[in-house]
Scaffold this motif. Sequence first.
Motif, short mmCIF file in Angstrom:
data_model
loop_
_atom_site.label_atom_id
_atom_site.label_comp_id
_atom_site.label_asym_id
_atom_site.label_seq_id
_atom_site.Cartn_x
_atom_site.Cartn_y
_atom_site.Cartn_z
N LEU A 96 103.10 -24.13 103.42
CA LEU A 96 103.37 -25.32 104.23
C LEU A 96 102.37 -25.46 105.37
O LEU A 96 101.93 -26.55 105.68
N LYS A 106 102.75 -30.76 98.56
CA LYS A 106 103.73 -30.87 97.47
C LYS A 106 104.94 -31.65 97.96
O LYS A 106 105.15 -31.83 99.15
N SER A 107 105.74 -32.10 97.02
CA SER A 107 107.00 -32.76 97.38
C SER A 107 108.02 -31.71 97.79
O SER A 107 107.87 -30.51 97.49
N ILE A 108 109.07 -32.14 98.47
CA ILE A 108 110.12 -31.21 98.91
C ILE A 108 110.74 -30.51 97.71
O ILE A 108 111.00 -29.31 97.74
N SER A 109 110.97 -31.26 96.63
CA SER A 109 111.57 -30.66 95.43
C SER A 109 110.66 -29.59 94.83
O SER A 109 111.14 -28.57 94.33
N GLN A 110 109.35 -29.79 94.90
CA GLN A 110 108.41 -28.79 94.38
C GLN A 110 108.45 -27.52 95.22
O GLN A 110 108.43 -26.41 94.68
N TYR A 111 108.52 -27.69 96.55
CA TYR A 111 108.61 -26.52 97.42
C TYR A 111 109.89 -25.74 97.15
O TYR A 111 109.88 -24.50 97.11
N ILE A 112 110.98 -26.46 96.99
CA ILE A 112 112.28 -25.81 96.72
C ILE A 112 112.22 -25.07 95.39
O ILE A 112 112.68 -23.94 95.27
#
Length: 350
Positions: A96, A106-112
């Motif tokens: 990050l 990246k998107s939040i969903s990708q990080y998660i």
Amino acid sequence: MQKQHLLALDGLRGMAAIAIVIFHFMEWIFPQFEDNAIGHGFLAVDFFFCLSGFVMGYAYDDRIKSMSLRHFFILRLIRLQPLVIIGSVLGLIGLLWAPYSAAEPKSISQYIQLFIYSILLIPYPVLKEKAFNLFSLNAPAWSLFWEYVANVMYALLLVRITAKHIFVIAALAAVVLMYTSYSYGNLAGGWSVDNWEVGGIRLAYSFCVGLLIYRRQWIIKNRCGYLVPVLLLISALLMPFTSINWLVESLIVLILFPFIVALGAGTSTPKSLQSSSIFLGAISYPLYMTHYAAIWIFGDYLQSEAVQEKHLPFIVIGGTIGLVLFAYFIMKVIDIPIRKYFTKHYLRIT
């Protein structure tokens, strides 16, 4: 075996972990192994695997049959998993923040998604900018994946079969390891989608031979002390590359590393070095699992316009010392308290 005999192995494990950190810094500066003064540094992982087999036999052979599999696996989870999660958190922070990275956010969903796969040790090689590492948030976690495999195989199979059968498995694994080294030209694989199978091959031989050293008591009683095993380990990692590199690395893993473990297990550590051996052994795993977020930042820095070559020696030396101290902090403040809590509440051991 008396505790002091294992202090030498603790010190060796810590030295191997520090060598890994230096190697990871240096491989960014010198991408070609033959140009890297510690180009064989990745072989320290094979030493870890061999040492792990020995310690597993030492710690559990005489008591695992009296405990349930559930109890054994909880013990191993408590020992290993906190630093897997801590390393994943650090890797996510590094991804990050990434002050020198040119990669697209990246998107939040990708990080998660990356984080969940990382803490569960599920290989997920999707990031091109991370060279499609099996574990993008914490690249060294590939060896922990195989460490877990070894733990499962030990509890379900290896503890139940004779040393003769383990010897056969080790002999077969040795043949496959030599073929793999010949095919790739080295034993550096295991970390990427392109060479993932090498990790299992490296583990199979070294873990089994480490277990055999304990089971067969192939321990070399000696008065060499701590210095000789350390010098042998360092010499192996600093060995220059040759046209028969595949054979040299194979012999280091097949013969030299087991010999060092047998030598270290059979010697005593002088009182003057016992404190340092304890320290090195204690920080080895935390250091291994927490250093790579800084290595990625260093790699991005080298590829940025901000890089100044005159600063590199200070960054490598200072960075290594800083990461050792950081690992000690993580161990004392986070890892040990977490392990004590779960040990007390889930195993009812005070």
